[in-house]
Design a protein around this motif. Structure first.
Motif, PDB file in Angstrom:
ATOM      1  N   ASP A 216     -28.367  99.656 136.076  1.00  0.00           N
ATOM      2  CA  ASP A 216     -27.406 100.259 135.157  1.00  0.00           C
ATOM      3  C   ASP A 216     -28.083 101.269 134.234  1.00  0.00           C
ATOM      4  OD1 ASP A 216     -24.783  98.898 135.774  1.00  0.00           O
ATOM      5  OD2 ASP A 216     -26.078  97.165 135.488  1.00  0.00           O
ATOM      6  N   ALA A 217     -29.287 100.967 133.765  1.00  0.00           N
ATOM      7  CA  ALA A 217     -30.036 101.909 132.930  1.00  0.00           C
ATOM      8  C   ALA A 217     -30.410 103.146 133.737  1.00  0.00           C
ATOM      9  CB  ALA A 217     -31.285 101.237 132.364  1.00  0.00           C
ATOM     10  N   HIS A 218     -30.803 102.959 134.991  1.00  0.00           N
ATOM     11  CA  HIS A 218     -31.159 104.096 135.842  1.00  0.00           C
ATOM     12  C   HIS A 218     -29.921 104.963 136.100  1.00  0.00           C
ATOM     13  CE1 HIS A 218     -34.145 106.106 138.250  1.00  0.00           C
ATOM     14  NE2 HIS A 218     -33.294 106.184 139.251  1.00  0.00           N
ATOM     15  N   TYR A 219     -28.802 104.325 136.330  1.00  0.00           N
ATOM     16  CA  TYR A 219     -27.537 105.033 136.531  1.00  0.00           C
ATOM     17  C   TYR A 219     -27.209 105.900 135.305  1.00  0.00           C
ATOM     18  CZ  TYR A 219     -22.471 105.658 137.029  1.00  0.00           C
ATOM     19  OH  TYR A 219     -21.216 106.192 137.120  1.00  0.00           O
TER      20      TYR A 219
ATOM     21  N   PRO B  89     -22.338 101.706 139.719  1.00  0.00           N
ATOM     22  CA  PRO B  89     -23.046 100.571 140.307  1.00  0.00           C
ATOM     23  C   PRO B  89     -22.088  99.423 140.607  1.00  0.00           C
ATOM     24  CG  PRO B  89     -24.171 101.342 138.335  1.00  0.00           C
ATOM     25  CD  PRO B  89     -22.844 102.041 138.392  1.00  0.00           C
ATOM     26  N   ARG B  90     -22.449  98.659 141.634  1.00  0.00           N
ATOM     27  CA  ARG B  90     -21.642  97.482 141.977  1.00  0.00           C
ATOM     28  C   ARG B  90     -22.547  96.400 142.545  1.00  0.00           C
ATOM     29  NH1 ARG B  90     -20.237 101.402 145.976  1.00  0.00           N
ATOM     30  NH2 ARG B  90     -20.569 100.707 148.100  1.00  0.00           N
TER      31      ARG B  90
ATOM     32  N   ARG C  91     -27.581  94.700 143.070  1.00  0.00           N
ATOM     33  CA  ARG C  91     -26.674  95.602 142.349  1.00  0.00           C
ATOM     34  C   ARG C  91     -27.198  97.003 142.656  1.00  0.00           C
ATOM     35  NH1 ARG C  91     -22.666  95.861 138.960  1.00  0.00           N
ATOM     36  NH2 ARG C  91     -22.601  97.356 137.241  1.00  0.00           N
ATOM     37  N   PHE C  92     -26.303  97.923 143.038  1.00  0.00           N
ATOM     38  CA  PHE C  92     -26.760  99.212 143.553  1.00  0.00           C
ATOM     39  C   PHE C  92     -25.754 100.321 143.283  1.00  0.00           C
ATOM     40  CE2 PHE C  92     -23.971  97.577 146.739  1.00  0.00           C
ATOM     41  CZ  PHE C  92     -23.356  98.691 147.282  1.00  0.00           C
ATOM     42  N   PHE C  93     -26.236 101.555 143.454  1.00  0.00           N
ATOM     43  CA  PHE C  93     -25.358 102.723 143.533  1.00  0.00           C
ATOM     44  C   PHE C  93     -25.986 103.713 144.509  1.00  0.00           C
ATOM     45  CE2 PHE C  93     -28.179 103.819 140.006  1.00  0.00           C
ATOM     46  CZ  PHE C  93     -28.520 105.126 140.272  1.00  0.00           C
ATOM     47  N   HIS C  94     -25.147 104.608 145.016  1.00  0.00           N
ATOM     48  CA  HIS C  94     -25.579 105.625 145.967  1.00  0.00           C
ATOM     49  C   HIS C  94     -25.484 107.013 145.339  1.00  0.00           C
ATOM     50  CE1 HIS C  94     -25.378 102.623 149.084  1.00  0.00           C
ATOM     51  NE2 HIS C  94     -24.063 102.563 149.077  1.00  0.00           N
ATOM     52  N   ILE C  95     -26.289 107.920 145.868  1.00  0.00           N
ATOM     53  CA  ILE C  95     -26.219 109.332 145.510  1.00  0.00           C
ATOM     54  C   ILE C  95     -26.649 110.112 146.757  1.00  0.00           C
ATOM     55  CG2 ILE C  95     -28.570 109.366 144.571  1.00  0.00           C
ATOM     56  CD1 ILE C  95     -27.528 111.432 142.484  1.00  0.00           C
ATOM     57  N   THR C  96     -26.198 111.331 146.874  1.00  0.00           N
ATOM     58  CA  THR C  96     -26.573 112.194 147.988  1.00  0.00           C
ATOM     59  C   THR C  96     -27.348 113.382 147.439  1.00  0.00           C
ATOM     60  OG1 THR C  96     -24.566 111.542 149.167  1.00  0.00           O
ATOM     61  CG2 THR C  96     -25.684 113.515 149.948  1.00  0.00           C
TER      62      THR C  96
END
Length: 118
Positions: free
Chosen positions: A72-75, A88-89, A96-101
């Motif tokens: 969450d802090a990185h997001y 994030p989810r 717990r993760f998020f994606h970026i392209t």
């Protein structure tokens, strides 16, 4: 015995644009840079190499996943850099993760391990 992936190399159309993007993600430039044919960046123990190819056309290949301590802090830090991200989810497999392209269509994920539930 293999311990972890050391580096991932991505073909990129525009080296300057890609170096700037990966620096925003938190990678430090180690070798060459904006006008080079090949550049290397590092974050923690993870390396990303960029290989210039102006003819590169994106094709889905998979995703590189980077472990972080606090997703969450990185997001929030990447959002502050003006990067557009999905929220994030939590995943049922314990991350717990998020994606970026990236600018050339390479899929990246940032993930943290969730505490083991008893």
């Amino acid at each position: 015995m293999i311990r972890h992936i050391s580096a991932v190399t991505f073909a990129v159309r525009d080296m300057a644009r890609s170096v700037e993007f990966y620096k925003k993600l938190g990678f430090e430039l180690l070798y060459e840079g904006e006008h080079a044919a090949f550049s290397s960046l590092k974050a923690g123990e993870a390396f990303v190499n960029l290989s210039a190819d102006p003819r590169y056309e994106h094709q889905r290949w998979g995703r590189a996943i980077f472990r972080v301590d606090d997703v969450d802090a990185h997001y929030r830090a990447l959002q502050a850099q003006g990067l557009i991200l999905e929220a994030p989810r939590d995943a049922p497999w314990g991350e717990r993760f998020f994606h970026i392209t990236d600018p050339d269509g390479h899929e990246l994920s940032f993930a943290e391990l969730l505490p083991v539930r008893a």
